[in-house]
Enzyme design. Structure first.
Site, PDB file in Angstrom:
ATOM      1  N   GLU A 121      -6.166  -0.672  -6.314  1.00 32.73           N
ATOM      2  CA  GLU A 121      -7.184   0.220  -5.743  1.00 32.73           C
ATOM      3  C   GLU A 121      -6.785   1.676  -6.002  1.00 32.73           C
ATOM      4  O   GLU A 121      -5.599   2.023  -5.923  1.00 32.73           O
ATOM      5  CB  GLU A 121      -7.325   0.021  -4.224  1.00 32.73           C
ATOM      6  CG  GLU A 121      -7.639  -1.386  -3.798  1.00 32.73           C
ATOM      7  CD  GLU A 121      -6.354  -2.140  -3.430  1.00 32.73           C
ATOM      8  OE1 GLU A 121      -5.317  -1.512  -3.146  1.00 32.73           O
ATOM      9  OE2 GLU A 121      -6.408  -3.380  -3.456  1.00 32.73           O
ATOM     10  N   HIS A 155       0.819  -1.214   0.000  1.00 28.94           N
ATOM     11  CA  HIS A 155       0.000   0.000   0.000  1.00 28.94           C
ATOM     12  C   HIS A 155       0.850   1.260   0.000  1.00 28.94           C
ATOM     13  O   HIS A 155       1.965   1.269   0.541  1.00 28.94           O
ATOM     14  CB  HIS A 155      -0.903   0.028   1.234  1.00 28.94           C
ATOM     15  CG  HIS A 155      -2.209  -0.650   1.039  1.00 28.94           C
ATOM     16  ND1 HIS A 155      -3.420  -0.007   1.205  1.00 28.94           N
ATOM     17  CD2 HIS A 155      -2.512  -1.914   0.673  1.00 28.94           C
ATOM     18  CE1 HIS A 155      -4.411  -0.853   0.966  1.00 28.94           C
ATOM     19  NE2 HIS A 155      -3.881  -2.023   0.643  1.00 28.94           N
TER      20      HIS A 155
END
Length: 321
Positions: free
Chosen positions: A107, A38
């Protein structure tokens, strides 16, 4: 026997803590480990997002037997696929054959940072397919030239290739991604215990290949504290993948989950220390056909108590399944 894994969740701990925790997970007897990749945490309360590949390099040196894996890396926007291939090959060498490359379509939360926009889901899958083909070609060795719809590669070559080819996993959430995974991947990745995903994977060439699931849990001797922590840091998980892949930042996730109650999260995440509740949650994955399940202990500061409990109580109970 199902393999039981430990998750280094980069959204909830800093790099040194993550490496120390995976060392402890190896000692506790976990069969494998996975690492999120991330740039942002889901919620501000999680508070971290170190560079996963540096963490993995350190983990490869600090551990000796536990397998490592990205769960998952998006090879299309923040990273170019030739760079992902180089990183993966290097990790395989550093870990002496213990690394697997988990890939997904990504994402918006993490990929928006490079300012390239966020394509529609169908385009993201096109990009993922092209990226996987490029990475596979580089793993084959030699020079690669590619001029596709989404990526260009000009005379790329991996100069340090491991003897053991890096296995590629692809994350799935629907029929199109299952078709892609069955055709191009060595294993499949999913975050929900849905039999239909594995059936679609098998129909497209995935039969006999490993299938890896992931389950959030929140161990604490105080169940109420566990529920509060799960609600504070993991309520985003109830949004569903179609929502979670589109939201651009922590503020959006905070607003989208404003009406999620602690009781709501407690119904989907095992909380407390009732081992039977944890076993039942894992059983949903084994009954769906998953061969490996990676547990995510919610709360960066609560990893060591969880790992002690897992070694003494949880892992022995799960291995009786």
């Amino acid at each position: 026997m199902v393999q039981l894994g430990y998750t280094m969740m980069t959204e909830q701990a800093g790099p040194r803590a993550l490496v120390g925790d995976v060392v402890a997970a190896e000692r506790a007897g976990f069969d494998f480990s996975v690492t999120s990749d991330h740039y942002f945490p889901w919620l501000d309360s999680q508070g971290h997002a170190p560079y996963a590949w540096s963490v993995l390099g350190a983990a490869a040196q600090a551990t000796s037997t536990i397998p490592l894996m990205t769960y998952v890396t998006c090879p299309t926007t923040r990273y170019h696929p030739v760079v992902v291939a180089q990183k993966a090959a290097t990790l395989q060498l550093l870990s002496e054959g213990r690394f697997r490359l988990g890939l997904g379509s990504g994402e918006n939360l993490n990929e928006h940072v490079v300012g390239a926009g966020w394509p529609a889901a169908a385009v993201r899958l096109e990009m993922l397919e092209e990226a996987v083909e490029i990475i596979g070609a580089l793993f084959d060795g030699g020079y690669v030239n590619h001029h596709g719809r989404h990526f260009d590669v000009d005379d790329a070559k991996l100069w340090d290739l491991p003897d053991m080819r890096v296995p590629i996993g692809i994350a799935v959430s629907g029929r199109r991604s299952c078709e892609l995974a069955g055709r191009l991947a060595d294993l499949v990745i999913a975050t929900e215990p849905k039999k239909e995903l594995l059936a679609d994977f098998d129909r497209n060439g995935g039969g006999g290949k490993p299938r890896i699931g992931q389950l959030p849990v929140c161990y604490d001797q105080d169940r109420d504290a566990a529920v509060r922590r799960a609600h504070d840091q993991f309520r985003w998980s109830l949004g569903g993948w179609k929502v979670n892949s589109e939201l651009p930042g922590t503020t959006a996730f905070d607003q989208a989950t404003a009406f999620v109650r602690p009781d709501d999260i407690a119904q989907s995440v095992p909380c407390g220390d009732d081992v039977a509740e944890f076993v039942d949650a894992v059983s949903a994955y084994t009954e769906a056909g998953f061969t490996e399940i990676a547990l995510v202990q919610i709360g960066g500061a609560q990893q060591r108590p969880f790992l002690r409990w897992a070694k003494e109580t949880l892992l022995p109970a799960l291995r009786e399944l």
